[in-house]
Write an enzyme that holds these catalytic residues in place. Structure first.
Site, PDB file in Angstrom:
ATOM      1  N   GLU A 433     -15.807  27.343   2.493  1.00 33.89           N
ATOM      2  CA  GLU A 433     -15.810  26.633   3.780  1.00 33.89           C
ATOM      3  C   GLU A 433     -14.746  27.176   4.734  1.00 33.89           C
ATOM      4  O   GLU A 433     -14.034  26.419   5.408  1.00 33.89           O
ATOM      5  CB  GLU A 433     -15.631  25.127   3.566  1.00 33.89           C
ATOM      6  CG  GLU A 433     -16.755  24.511   2.755  1.00 33.89           C
ATOM      7  CD  GLU A 433     -16.610  23.008   2.558  1.00 33.89           C
ATOM      8  OE1 GLU A 433     -15.652  22.407   3.087  1.00 33.89           O
ATOM      9  OE2 GLU A 433     -17.463  22.416   1.872  1.00 33.89           O
ATOM     10  N   GLU A 509     -21.848  23.945  -3.727  1.00 34.50           N
ATOM     11  CA  GLU A 509     -21.131  22.669  -3.788  1.00 34.50           C
ATOM     12  C   GLU A 509     -22.111  21.582  -3.381  1.00 34.50           C
ATOM     13  O   GLU A 509     -22.642  21.608  -2.264  1.00 34.50           O
ATOM     14  CB  GLU A 509     -19.925  22.701  -2.852  1.00 34.50           C
ATOM     15  CG  GLU A 509     -18.946  21.561  -3.022  1.00 34.50           C
ATOM     16  CD  GLU A 509     -17.637  21.853  -2.264  1.00 34.50           C
ATOM     17  OE1 GLU A 509     -17.077  22.958  -2.458  1.00 34.50           O
ATOM     18  OE2 GLU A 509     -17.213  20.987  -1.483  1.00 34.50           O
TER      19      GLU A 509
END
Length: 819
Positions: A433, A509
């Site tokens: 991220e 994720e």
């Protein structure tokens, strides 16, 4: 612990080194360290007086001993990866523990071999949190800023000429706002001393690949790097041994080395035992290195034989068989033990995950301890190893972005060289991220990192955990990765599949469902970012964060689309820090609720939802909630059942509540059996599960608990090694006179340990509890907690006694067995 476990434990102490004939020696610096927080101008000098410092053993985490406090590392930030635009006060984000600050460690070590001739001495640190400055005999030996990476430095020229009484000092500094979770503090991983001849195989000096793999034959290529060997004629004799110690291949080769080129040997293993989660077979390459017929070094490399392929439109193939990842993401802390590495704690965590059916681990978001990777090799868990949570653009004010430009390549090379021989590692991730993903030139940074992986290890693909789907689909970032990995946004997977050239999608994720073990909220409904006055989340498993979803969505996607490669759930275990959805000025919350298993290593209800789909070897039948609700008589109290069976019938006090069958009515109905209109009355709740033929397969009963009567202790660790490190996890429960768990009991339990061990820690899984882990007392949470005892180095018996006011006490004995 079984004898084979003890043998494996011993092998873990030096997994890549064969010590023999005095040519190579490796030992740990564990005991007799002195430690102090604070900065000391002269602490690097040998003459410095550290007699008043605390004596500790390494691995050591200085911050886990607390105390917890709201003021520790308060952060006024907007968490951009969670979609926040306005900065708010974040409490408990890094666990509420005092990890910030400077700390010093000092010890001494001897290398008597220096008296016998020229040697080379290397210090290797498996991890030091953080910004480590290493001094030997008052001189700086090396600096390494990233606290998660293993690094090493040659200290030969800094040692005393007789090799004795060398002073080692390490300065560490953790800055405020340097992490998004609890990073730990100190020398939290092992410190090694490696002594070799001047010409030797360096740290991570071999690289093993298997260019061809089939059931009948496998080729093995071993590159051996040598230091101080240029221009010399080298002879290497290598045996490859199987898991039984039998030699299955042998080569003796001779060549002259120039310009630092590696020495290459090729082998064939006939009828190889292929590594997989179902059969984690391992081999050892034992190499003897000769110069002018003189043996100068011996080196051992453990590896596995397996074939991995990622095929467009098809997915991931291991040894020619299609499979989807049933993985979890895990942070590195070990709950009440903090970040200090412990092999038996890691093993306990992994075995719990494996019983759930988990077959893969993503290291989030940092380089793992080598012990974790070695255990995954042995137990059969595939790995995605990931180094960074940020690149050149900050997430945290004092995060890794400060070092990225200068250190990223060095950190990546260390990581890849460290773990490229481990068969459990099936892919690399280059980040999580990262804000860089949405920059127009962000793909250039991704390409830079991916090319390092391709250069240092062309055998594994590269992914990245991306959460900004629109950005990465439009700017070329996702299309240049080997494997596009997405964090959440499950509703956009199909769009990504259709747009990207790889024609594959991996859930790097997933879910971020939140729950507190044994806590149930009403009414039962699917909610995002649900919060309550008690700062808990419901264990009905219907609550998630604003950016995420429930597990059922990911299950359905994996089943319905062949191009999805499976998932890595956020997270396998609760971890210290990131207490979403209670992270904004919501003290005393200080640990996550994402875990399938809580901070006390006790499975939540959600564990059995995953187990019902992932564990194909054993049946699962789990019912929730508990059935002790004195204030809900006559009220609707939904009952969920997680099971691998297709249908079940529910009975309350002998009266049928009807049969429920899995269906496509909704994704929840597809994976859960739900009775939404059960009217609570005390007594017996029973579920009977039926197989596909309609036969009774299994049943489960929950009864209303009476008054708390006594404590009960139980453990799976009846025997542990007497090594001064091994742990026994003991479950503590409060039950009534009939043995039913009392689900609302929160009494304080006191512990006493006698015999061949000591009390180590306890945890209860409550994200709001401020009890210190290391003190011999802990409040129960939902009627349970976990206490941990540690062996001494003397064989014998460890007696743990638990007491609580108004309850009958309990005792349990653990055998501590000599090695």
């Amino acid at each position: 612990m079984k004898k084979i476990d003890i043998i494996l434990f011993c092998l873990l102490l030096a997994p890549c080194i064969l010590m023999g004939q005095g040519l190579r020696r490796e030992f740990l610096l564990e005991k007799n360290w002195r430690f102090s927080k604070g900065d000391f101008e002269q602490a690097a000098n040998a003459a410095f007086d550290d007699s008043k410092w605390q004596q500790v053993a390494v691995p050591h985490d200085w911050a886990i001993y607390g105390p917890f406090d709201r003021s520790h590392d308060l952060q006024q930030v907007a968490v951009t990866q969670n979609g926040e635009k306005v900065a708010t006060v974040k409490t408990g984000r890094t666990g509420g523990l005092p990890y910030v600050g400077i700390g010093w460690y000092r010890s001494t070590f001897d290398v008597p071999e220096l008296k016998d001739g020229k040697k080379q001495v290397v210090l290797k640190f498996d991890g030091a949190m953080s910004e480590a400055r290493v001094y030997v005999n008052g001189q700086e030996a090396c600096f390494w800023p990233f606290g998660y990476n293993t690094f090493h430095c040659d200290v030969t020229n800094l040692l005393h000429t007789d090799g004795m009484d060398n002073q080692l000092a390490v300065r560490l500094e953790n800055k405020p706002q340097s992490s998004r979770w609890y990073p730990g503090a100190g020398l939290y991983r092992n410190v090694h001393v490696i002594v070799t001849e001047e010409m030797h195989v360096p740290v991570w000096g071999t690289y093993v690949t298997t260019p061809f793999v089939s059931d009948s034959s496998a080729s093995v290529r071993i590159e051996t790097n040598l230091e101080n060997a240029d221009g010399k004629a080298i002879r290497i004799l290598t045996d490859i041994l199987d898991s039984d110690g039998k030699v299955v291949a042998h080569k003796e080769n001779q060549q002259k080395l120039n310009y630092g080129n590696p020495f290459v040997q090729n082998f064939e293993i006939r009828n190889p035992s292929l590594w997989s989660p179902e059969s984690p077979s391992l081999y050892r390459a034992v190499s003897k290195i000769y110069v002018d017929d003189k043996l100068v070094d011996q080196y051992q490399t453990r590896f596995g034989v397996r074939d991995i392929k990622f095929i467009a439109d098809k997915g991931f193939f291991l040894n020619g068989k299609l499979r989807k990842f049933q993985g979890v993401c895990n942070h590195h802390d070990l709950g009440p033990l903090g970040a200090a590495i412990n092999i038996s704690a890691l093993r306990y965590q992994l075995e719990l995950l494996m019983d759930m059916g988990c077959d893969a681990i993503r290291t989030a978001h940092n380089m793992p301890a080598p012990e974790l990777v070695e255990l995954c090799d042995e137990l059969g868990l595939m790995m995605m190893i990931e180094p960074f949570d940020e690149w050149n653009i900050a997430k945290c004010k004092n995060g890794y972005h400060r070092f990225f430009d200068e250190w990223a390549e060095r950190d990546m090379v260390n990581m890849i060289h460290h773990f490229r021989n481990n068969p459990s590692v099936v892919m690399w991730s280059i980040g999580n991220e990262v804000p860089t993903q949405c920059r127009p030139d962000g793909y250039k940074v991704a390409s830079f990192l991916q090319e390092i992986c391709h250069r240092e290890d062309p055998t594994r693909p590269v992914t990245c955990g991306m959460d900004q789907v629109s950005c990465v689909l439009e700017n070329g970032f996702a299309s240049m990765l080997d494997i596009p990995g997405f964090n959440y946004r499950v509703h956009r997977y199909e769009e990504a599949y259709n747009k990207l050239p790889q024609n594959l999608v991996l859930g790097t994720e997933t879910s971020s469902t939140v729950s507190s073990r044994g806590v149930y909220k009403f009414p039962v409904e699917k909610r995002g970012d649900a919060t309550y006055s008690d700062h808990q989340s419901s264990s009905y498993d219907m609550e998630h964060c604003s950016w995420s979803n429930l597990p059922d969505d990911d299950f359905a996607l994996a089943e319905d689309h062949h191009w999805t490669m499976g998932q890595f759930v956020w997270t396998g275990f609760d971890y210290l820090g990131e207490p979403s959805p209670y992270d904004t000025d919501a003290w005393p919350n200080h640990s996550s609720m994402f875990g399938i298993i809580d901070l006390a290593s006790i499975p939540k209800d959600r564990y059995y939802l995953y187990r019902s789909l992932w564990n194909k070897k054993e049946s699962t039948l789990h019912m929730l909630p508990h059935w002790t609700w004195p204030d809900r008589v006559g009220e609707k109290t939904p009952v969920f059942v997680y099971t691998n069976y297709p249908r079940a019938e529910l009975f309350l006090n002998g009266k049928s509540q009807g049969i429920q069958e899995k269906s496509n009515q909704s994704v929840q109905h597809r994976y859960r059996l739900m009775w939404m209109d059960v009217l609570y009355e005390p007594g017996e709740l029973k579920v009977i599960a039926y197989d596909t033929a309609g036969n009774i397969a299994e049943e489960k009963i929950i009864r209303t608990a009476g008054k708390p009567y006594k404590l009960e202790l139980e453990t799976n660790h009846g025997t542990i090694p007497a090594d001064g490190k091994s742990l026994a996890y003991v479950r503590v429960k409060v039950v009534d006179k009939e043995g039913n768990i009392c689900p609302d009991e929160g009494s304080l339990v006191h512990f006493d340990v006698k015999g061949a061990g000591s009390y180590r820690a306890a945890a209860n899984g409550d994200p709001t509890c401020l009890d210190m882990f290391h003190l011999p007392q802990m409040h129960l949470f939902s009627g349970q907690l976990t206490a941990i005892v540690q062996s001494s180095e003397q064989p014998g018996y460890i007696l743990l006694e638990a007491k609580s006011k108004g309850l009958k006490s309990a005792k349990i004995t653990v055998k501590s067995e000599g090695l």
